[in-house]
Write a protein that holds these residues in place. Structure first.
Motif, PDB file in Angstrom:
ATOM      1  N   CYS A  10       0.850  -1.189   0.000  1.00 40.35           N
ATOM      2  CA  CYS A  10       0.000   0.000   0.000  1.00 40.35           C
ATOM      3  C   CYS A  10       0.889   1.244   0.000  1.00 40.35           C
ATOM      4  CB  CYS A  10      -0.884  -0.047   1.240  1.00 40.35           C
ATOM      5  SG  CYS A  10      -1.748   1.487   1.559  1.00 40.35           S
ATOM      6  N   VAL A  12       0.081   4.095   0.978  1.00 37.92           N
ATOM      7  CA  VAL A  12      -0.260   4.988   2.085  1.00 37.92           C
ATOM      8  C   VAL A  12       0.396   4.522   3.383  1.00 37.92           C
ATOM      9  CG1 VAL A  12      -2.117   6.090   3.358  1.00 37.92           C
ATOM     10  CG2 VAL A  12      -2.411   5.563   0.929  1.00 37.92           C
ATOM     11  N   CYS A  13       0.100   3.299   3.803  1.00 38.02           N
ATOM     12  CA  CYS A  13       0.661   2.799   5.062  1.00 38.02           C
ATOM     13  C   CYS A  13       1.943   2.000   4.829  1.00 38.02           C
ATOM     14  CB  CYS A  13      -0.374   1.975   5.820  1.00 38.02           C
ATOM     15  SG  CYS A  13      -0.953   0.520   4.942  1.00 38.02           S
ATOM     16  N   ARG A  17      -0.040  -5.992   1.667  1.00 39.51           N
ATOM     17  CA  ARG A  17      -1.398  -6.471   1.873  1.00 39.51           C
ATOM     18  C   ARG A  17      -1.891  -7.235   0.661  1.00 39.51           C
ATOM     19  NH1 ARG A  17      -3.365  -4.065   6.830  1.00 39.51           N
ATOM     20  NH2 ARG A  17      -2.592  -1.959   7.019  1.00 39.51           N
ATOM     21  N   CYS A  29      -4.473  -0.109   0.315  1.00 41.09           N
ATOM     22  CA  CYS A  29      -5.159  -1.177   1.036  1.00 41.09           C
ATOM     23  C   CYS A  29      -6.554  -0.705   1.428  1.00 41.09           C
ATOM     24  CB  CYS A  29      -4.347  -1.617   2.242  1.00 41.09           C
ATOM     25  SG  CYS A  29      -4.308  -0.434   3.588  1.00 41.09           S
ATOM     26  N   CYS A  32      -6.748   1.824   4.442  1.00 43.24           N
ATOM     27  CA  CYS A  32      -6.482   3.223   4.102  1.00 43.24           C
ATOM     28  C   CYS A  32      -7.586   3.788   3.223  1.00 43.24           C
ATOM     29  CB  CYS A  32      -5.142   3.336   3.386  1.00 43.24           C
ATOM     30  SG  CYS A  32      -3.758   2.932   4.451  1.00 43.24           S
TER      31      CYS A  32
HETATM   32 ZN   LIG Z   1      -2.697   1.077   3.622  1.00 43.42          ZN
END
Ligand SMILES: [Zn+2]
Length: 57
Positions: A10, A12-13, A17, A29, A32
């Motif tokens: 992901c 973002v994080c 995943r 993901c 997020c």
């Molecule tokens: Zn994420």
């Protein structure tokens, strides 16, 4: 027969995943995605992703 365990990171994080969506061609993901979906997706996500993409690129 095993299901295909395709994992993506992901953006973002930055966690690996299996349940990722693709927004603006980037893996996000579902966690997020839901975070972002709570706000105004089109505005906030766009700004957010652009900021993230600038960091990455
Ligand atoms: Zn994420």
């Amino acid at each position: 027969m095993k299901p295909c365990e395709e994992r993506e990171v992901c953006i973002v994080c930055e966690k690996e995943r299996r349940d990722v969506l693709h927004i603006l061609d980037q893996p996000i993901c579902t966690v997020c995605e839901q975070d972002i979906a709570g706000v105004n997706v089109s505005d906030l996500a766009y700004d957010f992703y652009i900021a993230r993409l600038k960091e990455i690129w």
